[in-house]
Design a protein around this motif. Structure first.
Motif, short mmCIF file in Angstrom:
data_model
loop_
_atom_site.label_atom_id
_atom_site.label_comp_id
_atom_site.label_asym_id
_atom_site.label_seq_id
_atom_site.Cartn_x
_atom_site.Cartn_y
_atom_site.Cartn_z
N GLN A 157 3.27 4.62 8.81
CA GLN A 157 3.13 3.42 7.99
C GLN A 157 1.66 3.09 7.79
N VAL A 158 1.36 2.52 6.62
CA VAL A 158 0.02 2.01 6.34
C VAL A 158 0.16 0.58 5.84
N SER A 159 -0.87 -0.22 6.10
CA SER A 159 -0.89 -1.62 5.69
C SER A 159 -1.91 -1.78 4.57
N ILE A 160 -1.48 -2.26 3.41
CA ILE A 160 -2.33 -2.33 2.22
C ILE A 160 -2.77 -3.77 1.99
N ILE A 161 -4.08 -3.98 1.92
CA ILE A 161 -4.61 -5.32 1.63
C ILE A 161 -4.46 -5.61 0.14
N PRO A 162 -4.49 -6.89 -0.24
CA PRO A 162 -4.30 -7.25 -1.66
C PRO A 162 -5.27 -6.56 -2.60
N HIS A 163 -6.56 -6.45 -2.22
CA HIS A 163 -7.54 -5.83 -3.11
C HIS A 163 -7.19 -4.38 -3.40
N THR A 164 -6.80 -3.61 -2.38
CA THR A 164 -6.46 -2.20 -2.58
C THR A 164 -5.24 -2.06 -3.47
N LEU A 165 -4.26 -2.93 -3.28
CA LEU A 165 -3.05 -2.87 -4.09
C LEU A 165 -3.38 -3.15 -5.56
N GLU A 166 -4.23 -4.14 -5.78
CA GLU A 166 -4.58 -4.54 -7.15
C GLU A 166 -5.47 -3.51 -7.84
N THR A 168 -5.64 -0.18 -7.38
CA THR A 168 -5.14 1.19 -7.42
C THR A 168 -3.74 1.25 -8.03
N ALA A 169 -3.32 2.46 -8.37
CA ALA A 169 -1.99 2.66 -8.94
C ALA A 169 -0.89 2.51 -7.90
N LEU A 170 -1.29 2.27 -6.65
CA LEU A 170 -0.30 2.05 -5.59
C LEU A 170 0.56 0.82 -5.89
N GLN A 171 0.03 -0.10 -6.66
CA GLN A 171 0.77 -1.33 -6.98
C GLN A 171 2.09 -1.05 -7.69
N TRP A 172 2.18 0.09 -8.37
CA TRP A 172 3.41 0.42 -9.11
C TRP A 172 4.34 1.34 -8.33
N LYS A 173 3.90 1.80 -7.17
CA LYS A 173 4.73 2.71 -6.38
C LYS A 173 5.86 1.96 -5.70
N GLN A 174 7.04 2.59 -5.70
CA GLN A 174 8.23 1.98 -5.10
C GLN A 174 8.91 3.00 -4.18
N ALA A 175 9.89 2.52 -3.42
CA ALA A 175 10.67 3.40 -2.55
C ALA A 175 11.27 4.53 -3.38
N GLY A 176 11.15 5.75 -2.86
CA GLY A 176 11.66 6.93 -3.56
C GLY A 176 10.60 7.69 -4.32
N ASP A 177 9.45 7.04 -4.57
CA ASP A 177 8.37 7.71 -5.29
C ASP A 177 7.65 8.70 -4.37
N THR A 178 7.04 9.71 -4.99
CA THR A 178 6.30 10.73 -4.26
C THR A 178 4.81 10.39 -4.25
N ILE A 179 4.14 10.72 -3.16
CA ILE A 179 2.72 10.41 -3.02
C ILE A 179 1.99 11.58 -2.38
N ASN A 180 0.76 11.84 -2.85
CA ASN A 180 -0.05 12.93 -2.29
C ASN A 180 -0.63 12.52 -0.94
N ILE A 181 -0.62 13.45 0.02
CA ILE A 181 -1.15 13.19 1.36
C ILE A 181 -2.25 14.19 1.67
N GLU A 182 -3.42 13.67 2.07
CA GLU A 182 -4.46 14.51 2.64
C GLU A 182 -4.79 13.95 4.02
N THR A 183 -4.58 14.75 5.05
CA THR A 183 -4.84 14.29 6.41
C THR A 183 -6.32 14.45 6.74
N ASP A 184 -6.73 13.90 7.87
CA ASP A 184 -8.14 13.84 8.25
C ASP A 184 -8.72 15.23 8.48
N ILE A 185 -9.80 15.55 7.79
CA ILE A 185 -10.41 16.88 7.87
C ILE A 185 -10.89 17.21 9.27
N ILE A 186 -11.38 16.21 10.02
CA ILE A 186 -11.91 16.48 11.35
C ILE A 186 -10.81 17.00 12.27
N GLY A 187 -9.65 16.34 12.25
CA GLY A 187 -8.54 16.78 13.07
C GLY A 187 -8.09 18.18 12.73
#
Length: 222
Positions: A157-166, A168-187
């Motif tokens: 889970q991630v917690s999105i602040i109002p500024h980030t939601l407003e 970015t296009a994340l504001q239109w994402k809903q349950a069932g939508d697909t999202i790109n994931i890039e994990t931390d390069i250092i790890g």
């Protein structure tokens, strides 16, 4: 190299497809400032090369490898997309180190309000991605630098602040939508280097089931 701080929301203008190859043209404004042929722009977190541009749009190619491993293949004309130019040397590093090399996709299980935040619950389509996702660690979702709030056995889970939601296009994402994931390069790099070290020890007949002072000294940790 990117920081995961989205500069603007662009709009998909046209999509030309031939098999698993795409040519995308996107409307934008801010990321076009000073743009040149060959520049890198992250589109939903995918590092792509500018092949053409005008005063209102730019064009990029998507190769089959990228087509198969990202959500760009699901985009339609008119869709909003997150855009970020490559980081300039000497600029502020407000997010974290983002390559624009997507590791895989995830599905949004749910989104819910929590105070002034919105909690997104993500389940990776490739469970192997979870080994690089740790509580309070960094993760990139559709190009957005975010902090992992909860890391579970099969999801996070991630917690999105109002500024980030407003912003970015994340504001239109809903349950069932697909999202790109890039994990931390250092790890990823640490895991790969340790894995290669273990393989080398195995080839020499050494035990590799635990860390030892000899192993740490050999690899420069002591």
């Amino acid at each position: 190299m990117f920081t995961g701080l989205i500069e603007e929301i662009g709009t998909m203008r046209s999509i030309r497809q031939k098999g698993e190859a795409l040519m995308l043209t996107l409307e934008a404004s801010k990321v076009l400032e000073g743009v040149r042929l060959g520049d890198s722009i992250a589109v939903n977190g995918v590092c792509l090369t500018v092949t053409a541009y005008d005063s209102r749009s730019f064009t990029v190619d998507v190769v089959p490898q990228t087509y198969r491993h990202t959500n760009l293949r699901q985009l339609q004309v008119g869709d909003p997309v997150n855009l970020e130019r490559a980081m300039q040397a000497g600029g502020r590093f407000g997010g974290h180190i983002v390559q624009g090399h997507v590791d895989g996709c995830g599905v949004i299980v749910s989104r819910r309000a929590e105070g002034n935040a919105v909690i997104f619950h993500i389940e990776p389509q490739q469970e192997r991605l979870l080994r690089h996702i740790i509580p309070q660690g960094s993760v990139t979702l559709d190009g957005i630098s975010l902090t992992v709030a909860v890391a579970g056995a099969h999801s996070f889970q991630v917690s999105i602040i109002p500024h980030t939601l407003e912003a970015t296009a994340l504001q239109w994402k809903q349950a069932g939508d697909t999202i790109n994931i890039e994990t931390d390069i250092i790890g990823k790099y640490v895991e790969h280097l340790l894995s290669r070290g273990h393989q080398g020890q195995q080839a020499q007949g050494h035990r590799t089931d635990r860390l030892t002072t000899d192993f740490l000294a050999e690899h420069g940790f002591l």
